[in-house]
Scaffold this motif. Structure first.
Motif, PDB file in Angstrom:
ATOM      1  N   ASN A 161     -11.340   2.351  -2.287  1.00  0.00           N
ATOM      2  CA  ASN A 161     -11.774   1.509  -1.316  1.00  0.00           C
ATOM      3  C   ASN A 161     -13.283   1.213  -1.423  1.00  0.00           C
ATOM      4  O   ASN A 161     -13.731   0.227  -1.465  1.00  0.00           O
ATOM      5  CB  ASN A 161     -11.609   2.287  -0.010  1.00  0.00           C
ATOM      6  N   ASN A 172      -6.733  -5.438   2.741  1.00  0.00           N
ATOM      7  CA  ASN A 172      -5.354  -4.990   2.312  1.00  0.00           C
ATOM      8  C   ASN A 172      -5.311  -5.533   0.924  1.00  0.00           C
ATOM      9  O   ASN A 172      -5.006  -4.759  -0.092  1.00  0.00           O
ATOM     10  CB  ASN A 172      -4.290  -5.085   3.143  1.00  0.00           C
ATOM     11  N   GLN A 217      -0.641   4.596   0.292  1.00  0.00           N
ATOM     12  CA  GLN A 217      -1.343   5.582   0.986  1.00  0.00           C
ATOM     13  C   GLN A 217      -0.649   6.428   1.727  1.00  0.00           C
ATOM     14  O   GLN A 217       0.158   6.018   2.649  1.00  0.00           O
ATOM     15  CB  GLN A 217      -2.623   5.093   1.838  1.00  0.00           C
ATOM     16  N   TYR A 264      -7.938  -0.248   4.848  1.00  0.00           N
ATOM     17  CA  TYR A 264      -6.801  -0.889   4.385  1.00  0.00           C
ATOM     18  C   TYR A 264      -6.085  -1.854   5.018  1.00  0.00           C
ATOM     19  O   TYR A 264      -5.053  -2.574   4.424  1.00  0.00           O
ATOM     20  CB  TYR A 264      -5.651   0.482   4.399  1.00  0.00           C
ATOM     21  N   LEU A 297       0.780  -1.182  -0.028  1.00  0.00           N
ATOM     22  CA  LEU A 297      -0.021   0.143   0.172  1.00  0.00           C
ATOM     23  C   LEU A 297       0.814   1.142  -0.011  1.00  0.00           C
ATOM     24  O   LEU A 297       1.893   1.347   0.782  1.00  0.00           O
ATOM     25  CB  LEU A 297      -0.908   0.058   1.285  1.00  0.00           C
ATOM     26  N   TYR A 334     -10.089   4.304   7.620  1.00  0.00           N
ATOM     27  CA  TYR A 334      -8.779   3.907   7.123  1.00  0.00           C
ATOM     28  C   TYR A 334      -8.515   2.452   7.809  1.00  0.00           C
ATOM     29  O   TYR A 334      -7.668   1.954   7.018  1.00  0.00           O
ATOM     30  CB  TYR A 334      -7.859   4.887   7.950  1.00  0.00           C
ATOM     31  N   THR A 348      -7.646  -3.902  -1.574  1.00  0.00           N
ATOM     32  CA  THR A 348      -7.221  -2.217  -1.759  1.00  0.00           C
ATOM     33  C   THR A 348      -6.101  -2.100  -2.800  1.00  0.00           C
ATOM     34  O   THR A 348      -6.153  -1.396  -3.641  1.00  0.00           O
ATOM     35  CB  THR A 348      -7.251  -1.583  -0.516  1.00  0.00           C
TER      36      THR A 348
END
Length: 445
Positions: free
Chosen positions: A306, A251, A105, A247, A103, A244, A254
């Motif tokens: 998401n 996971n 982010q 995530y 990820l 959040y 996403t």
């Protein structure tokens, strides 16, 4: 009273100024100083603020400067909303992580660590300058990763730095609305770290209404988090997680959605905001209208990947209005006027959560008065939540240690220990990849 906004050329600054325009009380902010490294962005935002203030009696005076020390002197409050590396840096954070299959982010996982590593040294310098030039000021931190940056600054400013985020507020208000309660009258039992917390209860007139929500699949699936996480998973948790946490709980799905996306969130925002600031180079452009149009598009596309993964659909209209500026104004009012308020904030733990030490910054309801924000007692976290909170806090501590020492090995450790990074070898490649694209990480040796 003077309010200094660091990152004053940032796109969301008009939200803060708009909130200030509604405050007519004694002791209100009368002077706003915008500080940014980019004079062109400062000028663009100042134009938007000037249009906001048109026709508003007693609107706070606005000045802009690229001199940080000048901006800080005499401030009663300092609002920090800087973005080290800009949105281009955010896009690089996402790209490097996604290339490794993890990820990217900006506050969660590898991207959040990279952002923290280049932001903490700058935030620490700001904290030291505030301590020297405005020792009586309160610093309100919105700079991401908000919990990590607030903790870094607290080592120099103590309890005079308070972190804010609109995610818990928005979550609490959504739950209250779906239960038919007045959000302003509801007590939200929320606890965790920034972007890593859970609503465990929502009390109205002393009665916890969350069990009623969890018992009703129709109600539970009718709002953002119900659509995002699914009714069955929320009922299994017995709590409503911050958005959040999607995530973490989803996971793999996403990451796959982010890899398939035409553009990452950072790349989308970089292009979108570049168009806005370019439009502001035209002296005849309607600044406020352009800003409103750009903001509406920004909010509507928030966490789009998401929601696509979960089949959650578009965001509800009530969720498009932001909210962090209201938290900031409420916080300033409570301190400046000694008006007691209860707000969910990022503050030092003290004895609130037994799983963490006293200096760890957590996100919990706080009682705010003229002496600052005081975390309120919280029941212990269940094991699954405590494990995640302590693991992520350990990563934040390694980020702080790497930023202080300049140790590349410590930076690798921070990446490798994160629950969303699945290999030490991946962690090593992430550090090298980020050092290649971010000049600000050259200090890691």
């Amino acid at each position: 009273m003077k309010l200094t906004i660091l990152g004053g050329g940032g796109f969301r600054v008009p939200l803060v100024y708009g909130a200030l325009l509604t405050d007519r009380g004694e002791g209100r902010v009368t002077d706003v100083v915008l500080h940014d490294l980019d004079a062109g962005r400062l000028q663009a935002v100042a134009r938007v603020l000037a249009e906001q203030a048109a026709g508003v009696p007693g609107a706070p005076a606005v000045t802009a400067t690229t001199d940080l020390d000048e901006a800080l002197r005499g401030a009663g409050f300092v609002f920090s909303a800087i973005r080290v590396g800009g949105l281009e840096g955010r896009a690089d954070d996402e790209r490097v992580a996604l290339a490794e299959g993890v990820l990217g982010q900006e506050t969660v996982g590898a991207g959040g660590i990279a952002y923290g590593l280049r932001t903490v040294p700058v935030a620490v310098d700001i904290a030291r300058r505030v301590a020297r030039l405005a020792p009586d000021a309160w610093l309100i931190n919105f700079t991401n990763p908000a919990g990590l940056v607030t903790e870094a600054m607290s080592r120099h400013l103590g309890d005079r730095v308070i972190g804010i985020c609109d995610s818990p507020v928005g979550l609490g208000r959504r739950i209250a609305r779906v239960l038919g309660a007045d959000p302003d009258e509801a007590w939200i039992d929320y606890v965790g770290l920034n972007h890593l917390g859970w609503v465990r209860g929502l009390r109205v007139a002393g009665r916890d209404e969350l069990p009623r929500l969890l018992a009703d699949p129709g109600l539970l699936g009718s709002f953002e988090e119900g659509k995002l996480f699914g009714v069955d998973w929320l009922r299994s948790l017995g709590a409503i997680p911050n958005e959040y946490l999607h995530y973490y709980y989803f996971n793999r799905e996403t990451v796959r959605a982010y890899q398939r996306a035409e553009k990452t969130r950072g790349a989308f925002l970089a292009g979108q905001q570049a168009r806005f600031y370019e439009e502001m180079r035209d002296p005849g452009a309607a600044a406020l209208a352009a800003w409103d149009r750009t903001r509406a598009e920004r909010e509507a596309t928030y966490m789009a990947e998401n929601r696509e993964t979960a089949g959650a659909g578009d965001r509800d209209a009530d969720d498009l209005s932001g909210g962090y500026e209201k938290v900031a104004l409420a916080l300033m009012r409570a301190i400046a006027r000694d008006e007691r308020a209860t707000l969910i904030l990022n503050v030092r733990n003290g004895a609130t959560l037994a799983a963490l030490d006293a200096d760890a910054v957590i996100e919990v309801p706080c009682l705010v008065d003229a002496n600052g924000a005081h975390p309120m007692a919280a029941a212990p976290l269940p094991d699954h939540a405590a494990g995640l909170v302590t693991a992520v806090k350990a990563v934040e501590r390694e980020v702080l240690a790497a930023a202080e020492s300049g140790s590349r090995a410590t930076a690798v450790k921070a990446f490798a220990l994160h629950p969303l990074v699945d290999s030490v070898n991946v962690a090593r490649r992430l550090v090298e990849g980020y050092r290649e694209v971010h000049p600000g990480l050259a200090y890691l040796r």
